[in-house]
Design a protein around this motif. Structure first.
Motif, PDB file in Angstrom:
ATOM      1  N   UNK A  91       0.797  -1.214   0.000  1.00 44.06           N
ATOM      2  CA  UNK A  91       0.000   0.000   0.000  1.00 44.06           C
ATOM      3  C   UNK A  91       0.830   1.265   0.000  1.00 44.06           C
ATOM      4  N   UNK A  92       0.240   2.302   0.578  1.00 41.82           N
ATOM      5  CA  UNK A  92       0.856   3.629   0.562  1.00 41.82           C
ATOM      6  C   UNK A  92       2.138   3.680   1.380  1.00 41.82           C
ATOM      7  N   UNK A  93       2.259   2.790   2.367  1.00 45.80           N
ATOM      8  CA  UNK A  93       3.429   2.813   3.249  1.00 45.80           C
ATOM      9  C   UNK A  93       4.721   2.596   2.458  1.00 45.80           C
ATOM     10  N   UNK A  94       4.703   1.643   1.535  1.00 46.00           N
ATOM     11  CA  UNK A  94       5.893   1.332   0.750  1.00 46.00           C
ATOM     12  C   UNK A  94       6.252   2.488  -0.186  1.00 46.00           C
ATOM     13  N   UNK A  95       5.243   3.111  -0.791  1.00 45.58           N
ATOM     14  CA  UNK A  95       5.499   4.247  -1.680  1.00 45.58           C
ATOM     15  C   UNK A  95       6.053   5.443  -0.903  1.00 45.58           C
ATOM     16  N   UNK A  96       5.576   5.634   0.307  1.00 49.41           N
ATOM     17  CA  UNK A  96       6.097   6.704   1.149  1.00 49.41           C
ATOM     18  C   UNK A  96       7.557   6.439   1.498  1.00 49.41           C
ATOM     19  N   UNK A  97       7.881   5.185   1.775  1.00 51.64           N
ATOM     20  CA  UNK A  97       9.254   4.779   2.078  1.00 51.64           C
ATOM     21  C   UNK A  97      10.185   5.101   0.904  1.00 51.64           C
ATOM     22  N   UNK A  98       9.786   4.717  -0.309  1.00 56.30           N
ATOM     23  CA  UNK A  98      10.608   4.990  -1.491  1.00 56.30           C
ATOM     24  C   UNK A  98      10.742   6.489  -1.741  1.00 56.30           C
ATOM     25  N   UNK A  99       9.664   7.216  -1.532  1.00 57.25           N
ATOM     26  CA  UNK A  99       9.694   8.662  -1.763  1.00 57.25           C
ATOM     27  C   UNK A  99      10.694   9.347  -0.838  1.00 57.25           C
ATOM     28  N   UNK A 100      10.734   8.895   0.400  1.00 58.26           N
ATOM     29  CA  UNK A 100      11.659   9.500   1.364  1.00 58.26           C
ATOM     30  C   UNK A 100      13.102   9.209   0.989  1.00 58.26           C
ATOM     31  N   UNK A 101      13.392   7.992   0.560  1.00 53.29           N
ATOM     32  CA  UNK A 101      14.748   7.663   0.125  1.00 53.29           C
ATOM     33  C   UNK A 101      15.139   8.535  -1.064  1.00 53.29           C
ATOM     34  N   UNK A 102      14.225   8.698  -2.012  1.00 55.80           N
ATOM     35  CA  UNK A 102      14.526   9.508  -3.196  1.00 55.80           C
ATOM     36  C   UNK A 102      14.800  10.960  -2.829  1.00 55.80           C
ATOM     37  N   UNK A 103      14.009  11.513  -1.902  1.00 55.04           N
ATOM     38  CA  UNK A 103      14.209  12.908  -1.529  1.00 55.04           C
ATOM     39  C   UNK A 103      15.549  13.101  -0.816  1.00 55.04           C
ATOM     40  N   UNK A 104      15.917  12.146   0.037  1.00 57.11           N
ATOM     41  CA  UNK A 104      17.203  12.234   0.731  1.00 57.11           C
ATOM     42  C   UNK A 104      18.352  12.155  -0.276  1.00 57.11           C
ATOM     43  N   UNK A 105      18.234  11.269  -1.254  1.00 55.64           N
ATOM     44  CA  UNK A 105      19.263  11.129  -2.277  1.00 55.64           C
ATOM     45  C   UNK A 105      19.386  12.393  -3.119  1.00 55.64           C
ATOM     46  N   UNK A 106      18.268  13.024  -3.422  1.00 54.59           N
ATOM     47  CA  UNK A 106      18.305  14.264  -4.206  1.00 54.59           C
ATOM     48  C   UNK A 106      19.041  15.368  -3.462  1.00 54.59           C
ATOM     49  N   UNK A 107      18.803  15.472  -2.159  1.00 56.70           N
ATOM     50  CA  UNK A 107      19.524  16.466  -1.367  1.00 56.70           C
ATOM     51  C   UNK A 107      21.015  16.167  -1.375  1.00 56.70           C
ATOM     52  N   UNK A 108      21.380  14.884  -1.279  1.00 54.71           N
ATOM     53  CA  UNK A 108      22.788  14.491  -1.300  1.00 54.71           C
ATOM     54  C   UNK A 108      23.445  14.882  -2.622  1.00 54.71           C
TER      55      UNK A 108
END
Length: 455
Positions: A91-108
């Motif tokens: 569900x939405x939990x997994x998509x939220x998890x991936x979104x957070x990883x992507x945002x952290x990587x973008x900042x890096x």
């Protein structure tokens, strides 16, 4: 995509297992590498991951169901590689998890492209504190106040304030020796005018209404409460003027319990003799017990020292303040269980302050103090220490206080609009006097009494 926490601050992704801190070295959508101080015996184990997000400046918790694939013993800790699934992965939990990883990587990536580390990169996007202004101080206290209160209202604003003044109970707080004397000796209209002129507010439309309530005493310093003979005269005059009376008292010291009980009993007996009641601003839970157990004519209200909030005038420069500012509007008074506890102990009215942040007012009828607000208070007095030993750090209980605060104060950088009065740091906030919509919102939220204080 693999996120390696060594690329950025390790606090962006943190792990916990059975109350033990676990360092997350790297993480993908289905594999995690962690450092654990102890061996994880079971092949399958649960791991709680907290991931930070710059979008909302808060952590989000994910529960990982892990399965160990490799363990490496590093003598002082273990490196564990495990595959995992996330509870709620479909569900939405997994998509939220991936979104957070992507945002952290973008900042890096952005930080790396700019040749910055993560902290410098984030700092460049935050409001900058004006350190250079910390070297500028006001020469005179009154001069500083004149600058703060030298504003002009439009005719529309004036009309709005006149209208709002009819919707609230106007109160004045007297909290120091000279104010006690002035109130007792002067004609009340002249006293009101004198208080207003100190802040250049004598023509402000908000004060066209009559004062209906008087606050007597100091909520922050026990040495500034009037002595019994003076208190009796103040009570008599306030009662003769038909004013509603609120007694203000600060924290309760262990060595002063008996003397405070005598004062409270005196006030209660005075109320019985005059066939009246007074409100009592409670700033110590021990005081609440005394009021409820030993008096019949004193109505407790919640004082400002027990209405705890972050009120530092520098709060707007905190990282993530813009994104999380709404969290500063509330405190424990916005919880139902505390309000029920207070109601059980006869407290219905709460004392608030107008400061740099908005207060989210809970249900009921409450009071708002302005334009001064308390930031910090200590039982030990820095001003007393400075005046008696020329060392403000040499603090001790002022047993025989000379009330140096009647003559001296601590000056802080001008742009902060704060002052050190005795044992407290006090700030000034004028928005309630300049923006009628601010007061209108408070009245709509349940504020039915505004309390003017003057320092």
């Amino acid at each position: 995509m693999r996120f390696n926490t060594e690329q950025m601050s390790p606090t962006l992704v943190v792990g916990f297992r059975n109350g033990e801190d676990i360092r997350v070295r790297s993480i993908t959508h289905d594999e995690v590498i962690i450092e654990s101080p102890s061996i994880i015996e079971k092949e399958a184990f649960g791991l709680d991951i907290q991931m930070f997000d710059y979008a909302d400046f808060q952590y989000k918790k994910f529960r990982l169901c892990c399965k160990t694939s490799h363990i490496e013993d590093m003598r002082f800790y273990k490196i564990i590689i495990a595959s995992f699934q996330i509870e709620g992965q479909d569900g939405a939990e997994f998509h939220e998890f991936l979104s957070r990883i992507n945002r952290i990587m973008n900042v890096a990536k952005q930080a790396s492209a700019d040749g910055l580390n993560d902290l410098d990169f984030l700092d460049a996007k935050q409001p900058k504190y004006p350190f250079e202004e910390d070297a500028v101080f006001s020469e005179q206290y009154q001069e500083h106040l004149q600058g703060l209160f030298s504003f002009t209202l439009s005719e529309e604003e004036k009309q709005q304030f006149r209208s709002l003044s009819e919707k609230t109970d106007l109160a004045i707080s007297i909290s120091g020796f000279f104010q006690y004397i002035d109130f007792f000796q002067m004609d009340f209209s002249a006293f009101k005018y004198k208080m207003l002129t100190k802040l250049n507010l004598q023509e402000h439309e908000l004060f066209t209404q009559a004062v209906r309530t008087i606050y007597i005493g100091n909520e922050f310093c026990h040495n500034l409460f009037p002595a019994k003979p003076l208190l009796e005269k103040i009570l008599a005059k306030a009662h003769g003027l038909g004013l509603k009376i609120v007694i203000s008292y600060p924290y309760l010291l262990e060595n002063s319990v008996e003397s405070v009980e005598r004062i409270i009993q005196f006030i209660d007996n005075w109320c019985i003799e005059q066939d009246t009641e007074v409100e009592f601003s409670v700033n110590d839970w021990g005081m609440l017990g005394i009021i409820n157990e030993q008096t019949t004519r004193l109505k407790p209200i919640l004082g400002r020292l027990l209405n705890k909030r972050k009120k530092d005038s520098r709060v707007g420069f905190m990282w993530g303040f813009k994104e999380r500012s709404i969290a500063f509007e509330e405190n424990n008074l916005n919880t139902e269980h505390l309000r029920q506890f207070l109601l059980k102990h006869r407290i219905e009215r709460y004392e608030f302050e107008s400061h740099k942040l908005k207060n989210r007012i809970p249900e009921g009828n409450h009071s708002l103090h302005f334009p001064f607000y308390q930031i910090n208070t200590s039982v030990y007095c820095p001003l007393y220490a400075e005046c008696t030993s020329t060392n403000r750090s040499d603090q001790r209980l002022a047993v025989k206080c000379q009330q140096y605060c009647n003559e001296f104060y601590f000056s802080y950088p001008k742009h902060l609009d704060i002052f050190g009065f005795g044992n407290s740091i006090i700030g000034v906030e004028t928005s309630l006097l300049q923006d009628s919509s601010c007061l209108d919102d408070y009245i709509a939220s349940g504020i039915d009494r505004i309390v003017l204080s003057v320092y």
